[in-house]
Design a protein around this motif. Structure first.
Motif, PDB file in Angstrom:
ATOM      1  N   PHE A   1      42.112 -21.510 -98.851  1.00  0.00           N
ATOM      2  CA  PHE A   1      41.555 -20.892-100.141  1.00  0.00           C
ATOM      3  C   PHE A   1      42.871 -22.182-100.753  1.00  0.00           C
ATOM      4  O   PHE A   1      42.185 -22.473-102.358  1.00  0.00           O
ATOM      5  N   LEU A   2      43.928 -22.336-101.137  1.00  0.00           N
ATOM      6  CA  LEU A   2      44.251 -23.869-101.219  1.00  0.00           C
ATOM      7  C   LEU A   2      43.600 -25.214-102.016  1.00  0.00           C
ATOM      8  O   LEU A   2      43.112 -25.601-102.994  1.00  0.00           O
ATOM      9  N   ILE A   3      43.161 -25.397-100.869  1.00  0.00           N
ATOM     10  CA  ILE A   3      41.870 -26.674-100.767  1.00  0.00           C
ATOM     11  C   ILE A   3      40.378 -26.093-101.811  1.00  0.00           C
ATOM     12  O   ILE A   3      40.329 -27.252-102.728  1.00  0.00           O
ATOM     13  N   GLU A   4      40.204 -24.492-101.464  1.00  0.00           N
ATOM     14  CA  GLU A   4      39.279 -24.613-102.657  1.00  0.00           C
ATOM     15  C   GLU A   4      39.797 -24.337-103.410  1.00  0.00           C
ATOM     16  O   GLU A   4      38.226 -24.832-104.722  1.00  0.00           O
ATOM     17  N   GLN A   5      40.837 -23.684-104.105  1.00  0.00           N
ATOM     18  CA  GLN A   5      41.231 -23.870-105.501  1.00  0.00           C
ATOM     19  C   GLN A   5      41.998 -25.763-105.831  1.00  0.00           C
ATOM     20  O   GLN A   5      41.312 -26.230-107.270  1.00  0.00           O
ATOM     21  N   GLN A   6      42.387 -26.367-105.070  1.00  0.00           N
ATOM     22  CA  GLN A   6      41.874 -28.379-105.428  1.00  0.00           C
ATOM     23  C   GLN A   6      40.564 -28.667-105.705  1.00  0.00           C
ATOM     24  O   GLN A   6      40.275 -29.046-107.082  1.00  0.00           O
ATOM     25  N   ARG A   7      39.791 -28.226-105.010  1.00  0.00           N
ATOM     26  CA  ARG A   7      37.954 -28.426-104.921  1.00  0.00           C
ATOM     27  C   ARG A   7      37.646 -27.920-106.145  1.00  0.00           C
ATOM     28  O   ARG A   7      36.175 -28.621-107.003  1.00  0.00           O
ATOM     29  N   ALA A   8      38.258 -26.642-107.297  1.00  0.00           N
ATOM     30  CA  ALA A   8      37.886 -26.436-107.916  1.00  0.00           C
ATOM     31  C   ALA A   8      38.571 -26.881-109.097  1.00  0.00           C
ATOM     32  O   ALA A   8      38.576 -26.855-110.116  1.00  0.00           O
ATOM     33  N   GLY A   9      39.645 -27.525-108.690  1.00  0.00           N
ATOM     34  CA  GLY A   9      40.109 -28.633-110.178  1.00  0.00           C
ATOM     35  C   GLY A   9      41.176 -27.844-110.746  1.00  0.00           C
ATOM     36  O   GLY A   9      41.714 -27.965-112.005  1.00  0.00           O
ATOM     37  N   ARG A  10      41.414 -26.712-110.004  1.00  0.00           N
ATOM     38  CA  ARG A  10      42.885 -25.666-110.575  1.00  0.00           C
ATOM     39  C   ARG A  10      44.102 -25.860-111.043  1.00  0.00           C
ATOM     40  O   ARG A  10      44.935 -25.579-110.666  1.00  0.00           O
ATOM     41  N   ILE A  11      43.892 -26.894-108.717  1.00  0.00           N
ATOM     42  CA  ILE A  11      45.789 -27.577-108.773  1.00  0.00           C
ATOM     43  C   ILE A  11      45.388 -28.649-107.933  1.00  0.00           C
ATOM     44  O   ILE A  11      44.139 -28.984-107.629  1.00  0.00           O
ATOM     45  N   THR A  12      46.864 -29.817-108.518  1.00  0.00           N
ATOM     46  CA  THR A  12      46.456 -30.881-107.921  1.00  0.00           C
ATOM     47  C   THR A  12      46.888 -30.907-106.564  1.00  0.00           C
ATOM     48  O   THR A  12      46.689 -29.447-105.708  1.00  0.00           O
ATOM     49  N   ALA A  13      46.092 -31.299-105.426  1.00  0.00           N
ATOM     50  CA  ALA A  13      46.672 -31.560-104.096  1.00  0.00           C
ATOM     51  C   ALA A  13      48.433 -31.966-103.970  1.00  0.00           C
ATOM     52  O   ALA A  13      48.803 -31.114-102.493  1.00  0.00           O
ATOM     53  N   ASP A  14      48.943 -32.097-104.400  1.00  0.00           N
ATOM     54  CA  ASP A  14      50.967 -32.020-105.066  1.00  0.00           C
ATOM     55  C   ASP A  14      51.126 -30.449-105.458  1.00  0.00           C
ATOM     56  O   ASP A  14      51.453 -30.097-104.093  1.00  0.00           O
ATOM     57  N   LEU A  15      50.716 -29.590-105.758  1.00  0.00           N
ATOM     58  CA  LEU A  15      50.842 -28.305-105.859  1.00  0.00           C
ATOM     59  C   LEU A  15      49.938 -27.504-104.720  1.00  0.00           C
ATOM     60  O   LEU A  15      51.142 -27.015-104.501  1.00  0.00           O
TER      61      LEU A  15
END
Ligand code: AHG
Ligand code: MN
Ligand code: MN
Length: 333
Positions: free
Chosen positions: A9-23
């Motif tokens: 879920f988090l990786i998908e959020q990152q790919r969608a630009g909603r969160i950074t890798a750090d977050l």
């Protein structure tokens, strides 16, 4: 059925630009700490984790052993990851700095390590609440001042509930998402996408033993609910009070309702009962993201400008129409 893990879920959020890798990493580490707390909570008397720690926290409240254990788990898990500038905890007096030999990052993490501690010894659900802020630019090293941001600036917020199952409920500003811990696999599974608070409700939560200390607008509101079908509301309402904010808010998140720890004469000197930075702000962000509202009675919780780390505020949150009604009664008073 395809099982989506928190990690996916988090990786998908990152790919969608909603969160950074750090977050993403930060949330993963919090989730890992939550699993460790869940293990300790569920062992109970077998692990000797029940009862008093024999110490007081900064607010003069007696600490339970699990308050201390959960706090230690969260601090240690998050120190070395490199994504934090500092932490703040309900159980720690001042800002918790990242040890000098670890790398620092751009986020601030705040938490109530164990919410509802009075319920531990009676084996009733407890939780963990957390909030993520961004370190203001140019502010390093972090000081208490770095944390003095209104809740609307939160980059993420969430809670874990240690109930019959352990659940993690999370927002990164794109709705509220719930995950259930698969204990055998040790991973959080995405079970509750886009949680929303139903608009209509027949349920309220408040510690009614404080009724004589409430302010007139809250007294009026609760009285009307209690008069039920015979009163101005024309329908019966039901009441629930677990005394773990996480559990009470989770019920509101799941099936609607209103939760209140309003201003009263007992807590007036302290500004309220619940803590702005560790309880009110993260819950307010989640509730708003789920379509509800959160107010002190006088202003939107997420707009409150904090002046100190352990600040307290009145809290009225849940189904929008009900919260608006209570706010309206405050205005009218
Ligand atoms: P904590 O255990 O972190 O100190 O928080 C307890 C809070 C909150 O979880 C709950 O809603 C409230 O205190 C209960 O207060 P009462 O004991 O007055 O019911
Ligand atoms: Mn709490
Ligand atoms: Mn606590």
């Amino acid at each position: 059925m395809r099982r989506v893990t928190l990690t996916q879920f988090l990786i998908e959020q990152q790919r969608a630009g909603r969160i950074t890798a750090d977050l993403r990493l930060l949330i993963e580490v919090v989730a890992r700490a939550v699993k460790a707390i869940s293990v300790n909570v569920s062992k109970g008397a077998l692990a000797g984790v029940l009862g008093e720690a024999g110490t007081d926290n900064v607010q003069g409240e007696a600490q339970k052993k699990l308050d201390v254990i959960a706090n230690e788990i969260l601090l240690q898990a998050n120190e070395w990851g490199g994504h934090l500038a500092a932490m703040a905890s309900e159980e720690v007096e001042t800002v918790h700095q990242i040890p000098f030999d670890y790398p620092k990052g751009g986020f601030l993490l705040l938490f109530d390590p164990l919410d509802g501690s009075s319920n531990i010894d009676v084996n009733v659900s407890v939780g963990t609440i957390f909030s993520v802020l961004r370190m203001p630019p140019g502010g390093a090293p972090a000081t208490e001042e770095s944390f003095m941001q209104p809740g609307r600036e939160q980059a993420a917020a969430g809670y874990a509930i240690y109930g019959p199952s352990t659940q993690l409920v999370l927002t990164v500003g794109n709705g509220v998402h719930g995950f259930t811990l698969d204990r055998e696999m040790g991973s959080f599974i995405y079970t509750h996408p886009f949680m929303t608070i139903p608009e209509e409700t027949r349920e309220y939560a408040i510690n009614a033993s404080n009724a004589r200390f409430w302010e007139p607008p809250v007294q009026r509101y609760v009285e009307e609910l209690q008069r039920g079908a015979d009163g101005p509301r024309g329908v019966d309402f039901n009441m629930r009070w677990v005394a773990s904010m996480v559990s009470d808010v989770h019920r509101v998140m799941t099936r609607g309702g209103i939760f209140m720890y309003p201003m009263d004469e007992k807590c007036r000197a302290r500004g309220g009962k619940l803590r702005l930075m560790y309880e009110a702000n993260p819950m307010a962000m989640l509730v708003e993201q789920a379509g509800g509202a959160a107010s002190t009675g006088r202003e939107r919780i997420l707009d409150v400008l904090p002046t100190e780390l352990h600040q307290r505020v009145p809290v009225i949150l849940g189904s929008k129409a009900e919260v608006e009604r209570v706010v309206e009664y405050h205005r009218a008073h």
